[in-house]
Motif scaffolding. Structure first.
Motif, PDB file in Angstrom:
ATOM      1  N   GLN A   8      -5.277   6.644  -4.231  1.00  0.00           N
ATOM      2  CA  GLN A   8      -6.566   6.861  -4.891  1.00  0.00           C
ATOM      3  C   GLN A   8      -7.290   5.538  -5.122  1.00  0.00           C
ATOM      4  O   GLN A   8      -8.507   5.491  -5.167  1.00  0.00           O
ATOM      5  N   HIS A   9      -6.517   4.503  -5.316  1.00  0.00           N
ATOM      6  CA  HIS A   9      -7.110   3.194  -5.615  1.00  0.00           C
ATOM      7  C   HIS A   9      -6.097   2.115  -5.260  1.00  0.00           C
ATOM      8  O   HIS A   9      -4.928   2.399  -5.009  1.00  0.00           O
ATOM      9  N   GLN A  10      -6.559   0.896  -5.279  1.00  0.00           N
ATOM     10  CA  GLN A  10      -5.728  -0.235  -4.871  1.00  0.00           C
ATOM     11  C   GLN A  10      -4.433  -0.358  -5.664  1.00  0.00           C
ATOM     12  O   GLN A  10      -3.376  -0.626  -5.109  1.00  0.00           O
ATOM     13  N   ALA A  11      -4.544  -0.174  -6.965  1.00  0.00           N
ATOM     14  CA  ALA A  11      -3.361  -0.360  -7.802  1.00  0.00           C
ATOM     15  C   ALA A  11      -2.252   0.600  -7.383  1.00  0.00           C
ATOM     16  O   ALA A  11      -1.079   0.234  -7.314  1.00  0.00           O
ATOM     17  N   GLU A  12      -2.646   1.824  -7.061  1.00  0.00           N
ATOM     18  CA  GLU A  12      -1.655   2.813  -6.642  1.00  0.00           C
ATOM     19  C   GLU A  12      -1.051   2.432  -5.289  1.00  0.00           C
ATOM     20  O   GLU A  12       0.160   2.546  -5.080  1.00  0.00           O
ATOM     21  N   ALA A  13      -1.910   1.967  -4.390  1.00  0.00           N
ATOM     22  CA  ALA A  13      -1.409   1.553  -3.078  1.00  0.00           C
ATOM     23  C   ALA A  13      -0.372   0.439  -3.222  1.00  0.00           C
ATOM     24  O   ALA A  13       0.677   0.461  -2.572  1.00  0.00           O
ATOM     25  N   HIS A  14      -0.662  -0.507  -4.106  1.00  0.00           N
ATOM     26  CA  HIS A  14       0.269  -1.621  -4.270  1.00  0.00           C
ATOM     27  C   HIS A  14       1.542  -1.192  -4.972  1.00  0.00           C
ATOM     28  O   HIS A  14       2.615  -1.743  -4.726  1.00  0.00           O
ATOM     29  N   LEU A  15       1.427  -0.201  -5.830  1.00  0.00           N
ATOM     30  CA  LEU A  15       2.613   0.335  -6.488  1.00  0.00           C
ATOM     31  C   LEU A  15       3.552   0.945  -5.444  1.00  0.00           C
ATOM     32  O   LEU A  15       4.762   0.716  -5.442  1.00  0.00           O
ATOM     33  N   VAL A  16       2.976   1.708  -4.523  1.00  0.00           N
ATOM     34  CA  VAL A  16       3.780   2.324  -3.465  1.00  0.00           C
ATOM     35  C   VAL A  16       4.335   1.255  -2.529  1.00  0.00           C
ATOM     36  O   VAL A  16       5.501   1.303  -2.124  1.00  0.00           O
ATOM     37  N   GLU A  17       3.505   0.289  -2.208  1.00  0.00           N
ATOM     38  CA  GLU A  17       3.956  -0.809  -1.348  1.00  0.00           C
ATOM     39  C   GLU A  17       5.169  -1.507  -1.981  1.00  0.00           C
ATOM     40  O   GLU A  17       6.178  -1.761  -1.316  1.00  0.00           O
ATOM     41  N   ASP A  18       5.049  -1.827  -3.283  1.00  0.00           N
ATOM     42  CA  ASP A  18       6.155  -2.485  -3.975  1.00  0.00           C
ATOM     43  C   ASP A  18       7.394  -1.606  -4.008  1.00  0.00           C
ATOM     44  O   ASP A  18       8.517  -2.083  -3.839  1.00  0.00           O
ATOM     45  N   LEU A  19       7.166  -0.316  -4.238  1.00  0.00           N
ATOM     46  CA  LEU A  19       8.279   0.635  -4.287  1.00  0.00           C
ATOM     47  C   LEU A  19       9.044   0.631  -2.962  1.00  0.00           C
ATOM     48  O   LEU A  19      10.270   0.547  -2.932  1.00  0.00           O
ATOM     49  N   LEU A  20       8.304   0.708  -1.867  1.00  0.00           N
ATOM     50  CA  LEU A  20       8.937   0.742  -0.549  1.00  0.00           C
ATOM     51  C   LEU A  20       9.633  -0.583  -0.250  1.00  0.00           C
ATOM     52  O   LEU A  20      10.767  -0.616   0.222  1.00  0.00           O
ATOM     53  N   ARG A  21       8.955  -1.675  -0.544  1.00  0.00           N
ATOM     54  CA  ARG A  21       9.542  -2.990  -0.278  1.00  0.00           C
ATOM     55  C   ARG A  21      10.807  -3.215  -1.079  1.00  0.00           C
ATOM     56  O   ARG A  21      11.769  -3.795  -0.593  1.00  0.00           O
ATOM     57  N   SER A  22      10.795  -2.757  -2.324  1.00  0.00           N
ATOM     58  CA  SER A  22      11.982  -2.958  -3.160  1.00  0.00           C
ATOM     59  C   SER A  22      13.151  -2.107  -2.678  1.00  0.00           C
ATOM     60  O   SER A  22      14.279  -2.308  -3.072  1.00  0.00           O
ATOM     61  N   ASN A  23      12.862  -1.163  -1.790  1.00  0.00           N
ATOM     62  CA  ASN A  23      13.916  -0.347  -1.191  1.00  0.00           C
ATOM     63  C   ASN A  23      14.176  -0.739   0.264  1.00  0.00           C
ATOM     64  O   ASN A  23      14.743   0.034   1.029  1.00  0.00           O
ATOM     65  N   GLY A  24      13.715  -1.912   0.634  1.00  0.00           N
ATOM     66  CA  GLY A  24      14.037  -2.443   1.949  1.00  0.00           C
ATOM     67  C   GLY A  24      13.174  -1.934   3.081  1.00  0.00           C
ATOM     68  O   GLY A  24      13.524  -2.088   4.250  1.00  0.00           O
ATOM     69  N   ILE A  25      12.059  -1.312   2.739  1.00  0.00           N
ATOM     70  CA  ILE A  25      11.161  -0.813   3.774  1.00  0.00           C
ATOM     71  C   ILE A  25       9.955  -1.740   3.847  1.00  0.00           C
ATOM     72  O   ILE A  25       9.293  -1.993   2.834  1.00  0.00           O
ATOM     73  N   GLN A  26       9.683  -2.237   5.024  1.00  0.00           N
ATOM     74  CA  GLN A  26       8.539  -3.147   5.174  1.00  0.00           C
ATOM     75  C   GLN A  26       7.253  -2.345   5.149  1.00  0.00           C
ATOM     76  O   GLN A  26       6.931  -1.639   6.099  1.00  0.00           O
ATOM     77  N   ALA A  27       6.553  -2.454   4.040  1.00  0.00           N
ATOM     78  CA  ALA A  27       5.329  -1.682   3.854  1.00  0.00           C
ATOM     79  C   ALA A  27       4.167  -2.622   3.661  1.00  0.00           C
ATOM     80  O   ALA A  27       4.349  -3.802   3.351  1.00  0.00           O
ATOM     81  N   HIS A  28       2.960  -1.990   3.845  1.00  0.00           N
ATOM     82  CA  HIS A  28       1.838  -2.910   3.799  1.00  0.00           C
ATOM     83  C   HIS A  28       0.559  -2.091   3.620  1.00  0.00           C
ATOM     84  O   HIS A  28       0.436  -0.997   4.113  1.00  0.00           O
ATOM     85  N   VAL A  29      -0.306  -2.593   2.731  1.00  0.00           N
ATOM     86  CA  VAL A  29      -1.507  -1.858   2.351  1.00  0.00           C
ATOM     87  C   VAL A  29      -2.625  -2.148   3.360  1.00  0.00           C
ATOM     88  O   VAL A  29      -2.897  -3.297   3.678  1.00  0.00           O
TER      89      VAL A  29
END
Ligand SMILES: [Zn+2]
Length: 113
Positions: A8-29
């Motif tokens: 919905q907004h940038q903050a949410e995108a970065h939250l998901v990005e951080d979530l994925l990265r912290s689980n070893g998945i290379q994610a990117h907004v």
């Protein structure tokens, strides 16, 4: 590259990005206009930021994480409520200590919004 989430907004995108990265998945907004603003570039209002992963083999794990995220389970590091920027009225997740939009510091009492 595979799109796994539209935020919905940038903050949410970065939250998901951080979530994925912290689980070893290379994610990117993608579509992060506010953070990638180049002088003179066009900013398109209403463009939703998207989260993409580099390795589509990890899509299933990513979707599992996002489903947990979307179901409203708070992340361990996300204990507090979201807050509203007093200057630009952007809504920010609790882990941000300052507004990503205008740089205003979080007010001292997060319950006052
Ligand atoms: Zn702000």
């Amino acid at each position: 590259m595979l799109k796994v989430f539209t935020a919905q907004h940038q903050a949410e995108a970065h939250l998901v990005e951080d979530l994925l990265r912290s689980n070893g998945i290379q994610a990117h907004v993608v579509g992060d206009v506010l953070l990638n603003t180049v002088p003179g570039s066009l900013v398109i209002p209403g463009t939703s930021p998207e989260v993409w992963i580099l390795n589509s083999d990890q899509a299933e794990a990513a979707f599992d994480l996002i489903r947990d995220f979307s179901s409203g389970e708070p992340l361990p590091e996300e204990a507090g409520p979201s807050w509203t920027c007093p200057k630009c009225h952007e809504i920010l997740e609790s882990q941000f200590s300052e507004c990503w939009n205008c740089g205003t510091s979080r007010p001292g009492d997060p319950s006052v919004v």
